[in-house]
Design an enzyme around this catalytic site. Structure first.
Site, PDB file in Angstrom:
ATOM      1  N   ASP A 350      48.361  43.826  42.907  1.00  0.00           N
ATOM      2  CA  ASP A 350      47.295  42.908  42.475  1.00  0.00           C
ATOM      3  C   ASP A 350      47.646  42.384  41.084  1.00  0.00           C
ATOM      4  OD1 ASP A 350      44.799  41.626  42.482  1.00  0.00           O
ATOM      5  OD2 ASP A 350      43.726  43.391  41.743  1.00  0.00           O
ATOM      6  N   GLU A 353      49.851  37.562  38.797  1.00  0.00           N
ATOM      7  CA  GLU A 353      50.083  36.133  38.493  1.00  0.00           C
ATOM      8  C   GLU A 353      50.973  35.951  37.267  1.00  0.00           C
ATOM      9  OE1 GLU A 353      47.070  37.527  39.123  1.00  0.00           O
ATOM     10  OE2 GLU A 353      47.129  36.880  41.204  1.00  0.00           O
ATOM     11  N   ASP A 430      40.082  36.446  45.421  1.00  0.00           N
ATOM     12  CA  ASP A 430      38.648  36.667  45.211  1.00  0.00           C
ATOM     13  C   ASP A 430      37.798  35.508  45.714  1.00  0.00           C
ATOM     14  OD1 ASP A 430      39.509  38.983  44.079  1.00  0.00           O
ATOM     15  OD2 ASP A 430      39.165  38.351  42.006  1.00  0.00           O
TER      16      ASP A 430
HETATM   17  O1  MIG Z   1      40.055  41.923  38.007  1.00  0.00           O
HETATM   18  O2  MIG Z   1      41.214  45.850  41.443  1.00  0.00           O
HETATM   19  O3  MIG Z   1      41.570  40.341  43.746  1.00  0.00           O
HETATM   20  O4  MIG Z   1      40.683  42.411  45.389  1.00  0.00           O
HETATM   21  O5  MIG Z   1      39.266  44.488  44.140  1.00  0.00           O
HETATM   22  C1  MIG Z   1      39.842  42.284  39.340  1.00  0.00           C
HETATM   23  C2  MIG Z   1      39.987  45.221  41.418  1.00  0.00           C
HETATM   24  C3  MIG Z   1      41.029  43.048  39.864  1.00  0.00           C
HETATM   25  C4  MIG Z   1      41.199  41.678  41.824  1.00  0.00           C
HETATM   26  C5  MIG Z   1      41.480  41.664  43.286  1.00  0.00           C
HETATM   27  C6  MIG Z   1      40.400  42.415  44.015  1.00  0.00           C
HETATM   28  C7  MIG Z   1      40.319  43.825  43.492  1.00  0.00           C
HETATM   29  C8  MIG Z   1      40.069  43.809  41.988  1.00  0.00           C
HETATM   30  N1  MIG Z   1      41.111  43.045  41.312  1.00  0.00           N
END
Ligand code: MIG
Length: 713
Positions: A350, A353, A430
């Site tokens: 995650d 980016e 999201d």
């Molecule tokens: O700033 O890990 O898109 O699926 O639950 C949020 C927490 C960070 C973003 C992801 C989301 C995940 C969440 N993450």
């Protein structure tokens, strides 16, 4: 006099010849494969653009640009910005451009390629989300189609109109153009150029349950237990960020998850897999072993002065691995050894980016420095931003292969780039728990498929905000047809597990998930096809008939593969392809007003299984063949079968079966089963389910390769 005359004649002829030559053999545009051409700008900055991480190989010249080549990019510079103008024709329908917000048909849209942590798609009108795909698919009225690949990882802006316009402050990129007779062939050619998804483990096709976050471990067990108790099939439970010790990646919270190996074994015994999140931001903490190693190994991205860059993410100030460095990727792979040894089945990357908090850009400064190596030149973050997530998941995937060589890796990534299907599946980040985002999820999954990424899906139930009962029911009913089917929600939202809203939504959800597992033989066969050909798993309706221009805007109904049409219950005036598609029910009592209408293509055979609670119970030993004979009584279908994990299939331990049904004079249907690929033996019985007038009429079971079934009346 005479001599000088002939001399100047000779010179003139030479000049003319040279001109002619440079026209027909322009070094700046040439053919690099049948129906594929590459166009270079006059000045091409190879250091700023090569090697291409989107392409699997450098496009080699195979000949001159064919005469009458239609799509020709024109390069120019306007006020210091590089511009590419590509006339594509007034009547052409445009698609692709990857993970962005908007309709399936993208004429008139403007998108940006710049990976962005874009919560509920609110920033920049959704013109750019977490991944970037500089890729346009064009479909002309006659169905003939083309693809335009702008081979640049820099930020681009792409406007889709009669003359597509691409601008970039980065160097002027080369452009590849594909010409084919139909859109499916263009997408296949994209797969040849940018690579294909590797075959995932079968369990990754199962239904998956997540939330930010299930903790402590007892709650994880409870969720798993609910699925089994309630007979809702499920394969995977996801561990989001709170399993970690203070958001330090590769650690487990000693209070909430004191025994991760025990938890994972508990899940495994109940036929669940466990996927855990790993983010790129490494907590700046001199007592934290991963930070210490990264500092000692000089693995961090630098600021423009060459100092360690720090930016805040979940754990507070973080350093970020410079994945452009081969040494850093090697170090990163190594971190997974101990982590995977705890019984972690899959990895969720995650925030890659990369996301950085408390700055307007939501990422690191564009003048940060990446050092490259092993063929990648050093460069500013602006050059590597869109590749950061891709390089991260490449090494994550390689780590899974290294430490578990007998298992197929499963990696889910939020950020990625064109070609990133080679390393990871994706989800659309999201989204929000709204009707708008439920509807939007269909053009989004279709568009990702048309942009080279077959293995994708939206958070079922929606991420941001809280779902309501009816929304969740509809979302479960449709979401089970996403290639990647996972229910997930933001922290502190209302629960949205299938049972969270009571009996009715639970029943709708169970039926929906049952349908996914019933269709698993067909779905798995589609994944195999995608891994070989690059074709998407879910496809727009216009793939059914590329010349029927009335299908070009349909984005409610869609196709699963070639043979199954899925029409959500909320679809308003959905289009239908021509021909005698037959609507049917998969289970007797499954018409609850939520389950989408399913229809089978005339001439198709769809293999279905029985309901199972997880893919651990998958045995393709009793397969029902749903048959919708064409008007001449014939139908054809396929079934791919292998171990469901591991790599034996690469050495022939798989089978692709072809089914053919024909109508015989004595009014029986004859089924022929033929193994057309692979060496895998299987003892299997079949029955025919003749789809007719909304119902399915079943024959008896038979294990013969050829068999006649009486035609039901
Ligand atoms: O700033 O890990 O898109 O699926 O639950 C949020 C927490 C960070 C973003 C992801 C989301 C995940 C969440 N993450």
């Amino acid at each position: 006099m005479k001599t000088s005359y002939s001399l100047s004649l000779v010179i003139a002829v030479c000049v003319a010849l040279r001109l002619l030559c440079s026209c027909s053999a322009d070094h700046r545009s040439y053919s690099c494969g049948a129906g594929i051409a590459v166009f270079y700008p006059e000045t091409f900055d190879s250091v700023g653009l090569l090697p291409s991480l989107a392409l699997v190989a450098e496009p080699a010249r195979v000949g001159n640009l064919p005469r009458r080549w239609q799509i020709k990019p024109r390069f120019s510079v306007e006020e210091g910005v590089n511009v590419i103008a590509i006339p594509v024709g007034k009547e052409t329908d445009l698609y692709g451009t990857g993970e962005v917000v908007g309709p399936l048909r993208r004429n008139g849209a403007t998108i940006a390629t710049w990976n962005l942590d874009n919560y509920v798609y609110a920033l920049n009108k959704g013109k750019n989300l977490y991944q970037s795909h500089p890729w346009i698919l064009g479909v002309r009225p006659d169905g003939s189609s083309f693809g335009i690949l702008v081979d640049s990882p820099w930020r681009l802006e792409i406007t889709l109109s009669d003359t597509a316009r691409i601008t970039t402050e980065g160097p002027a990129p080369r452009v590849l153009v594909i010409e084919r007779d139909d859109p499916a062939s263009v997408v296949k050619a994209l797969g040849d150029l940018t690579g294909k998804m590797e075959m995932p483990p079968l369990w990754a096709l199962g239904f998956q349950q997540s939330r930010w976050s299930y903790f402590p471990d007892a709650r994880v067990k409870e969720i798993a237990g609910e699925f089994r108790k309630r007979n809702i099939p499920c394969d995977v439970i996801w561990m989001d960020i709170d399993y970690m010790d203070g958001f330090r990646v590769f650690t487990f919270d000693p209070a909430r998850f004191p025994d991760p190996a025990g938890l994972n074994a508990y899940l495994r015994e109940r036929d669940f897999k466990a996927v855990y999140m790993i983010d790129p931001g490494i907590k700046k903490d001199t007592l934290y072993d991963v930070y210490r190693q990264g500092t000692a190994g000089d693995h961090w991205v630098k600021d423009k002065e060459g100092r360690e860059f720090n930016g805040p993410v979940w754990p507070g100030p973080c350093a970020f691995p410079d994945f452009t460095r081969p040494e850093t990727r090697e170090w990163w792979r190594g971190l997974y050894e101990k982590f995977l040894a705890a019984g972690v089945d899959g990895v969720w990357n995650d925030m890659n980016e990369p996301a950085v908090f408390r700055v307007e850009s939501h990422t690191m400064p564009e003048d940060n420095l990446h050092r490259g190596g092993g063929g990648l030149p050093p460069g500013p973050h602006a050059r590597y931003h869109n590749l950061y997530g891709m390089l991260m998941v490449q090494s994550t995937r390689e780590a899974l292969l290294r430490y578990r060589p007998d298992k197929r890796p499963f990696v889910l990534s939020r950020a990625n780039f064109l070609g990133g299907q080679r390393y990871a599946a994706t989800w659309s980040g999201d989204n929000a728990s709204t009707w708008e985002h439920l509807r939007l999820s269909i053009p989004m999954t279709l568009t990702l498929g048309l942009s080279g990424q077959p293995f994708n899906g939206a958070d079922i139930g929606g991420f941001g905000g809280s779902a309501r009962a009816d929304l969740l029911a509809h979302w479960m009913a449709v979401g089970v047809y996403y290639p990647f089917a996972r229910n997930h929600s933001v922290q502190n939202s209302a629960d949205q597990e299938p049972w969270a809203f009571g009996e009715k939504v639970e029943q709708v959800s169970r039926r929906a998930v049952n349908r996914r597992y019933l269709l698993l033989p067909y779905l798995y066969t589609l994944f195999r096809e995608a891994s070989v050909t690059g074709l998407p798993v879910v496809r727009p309706l216009f793939f059914a008939d590329a010349r029927d221009t009335s299908l070009r805007r349909e984005e409610q109904a869609f196709l699963l593969g070639q043979d199954l049409m899925v029409t959500p219950r909320w679809a308003k005036n959905p289009r239908r392809p021509g021909g005698a598609w037959e609507t049917f029910r998969l289970e007797e009592d499954d018409d609850d007003g939520y389950q989408p209408l399913l229809a089978i293509r005339p001439g198709a055979i769809i293999p279905v299984n029985k309901v199972i609670q997880s893919t651990a119970d998958y045995a393709a030993d009793s397969i029902t063949l749903l048959v919708n004979p064409a008007s001449d009584g014939s139908a054809t279908g396929f079934l791919y079968d292998d171990d469901g994990d591991g790599f034996a299939y690469k050495n022939g331990d798989y089978a692709l079966h072809r089914f053919s049904v024909s109508r015989r004079e004595d009014a029986t249907l004859q089924l022929d089963v033929e193994r057309v690929e692979g060496e895998r033996e299987a003892r299997r019985q079949y029955r025919i389910g003749l789809v007719s007038g909304g119902a399915i009429i079943y024959s008896g079971w038979s294990d013969a390769a050829t068999r006649q079934f009486p035609l039901p009346h």
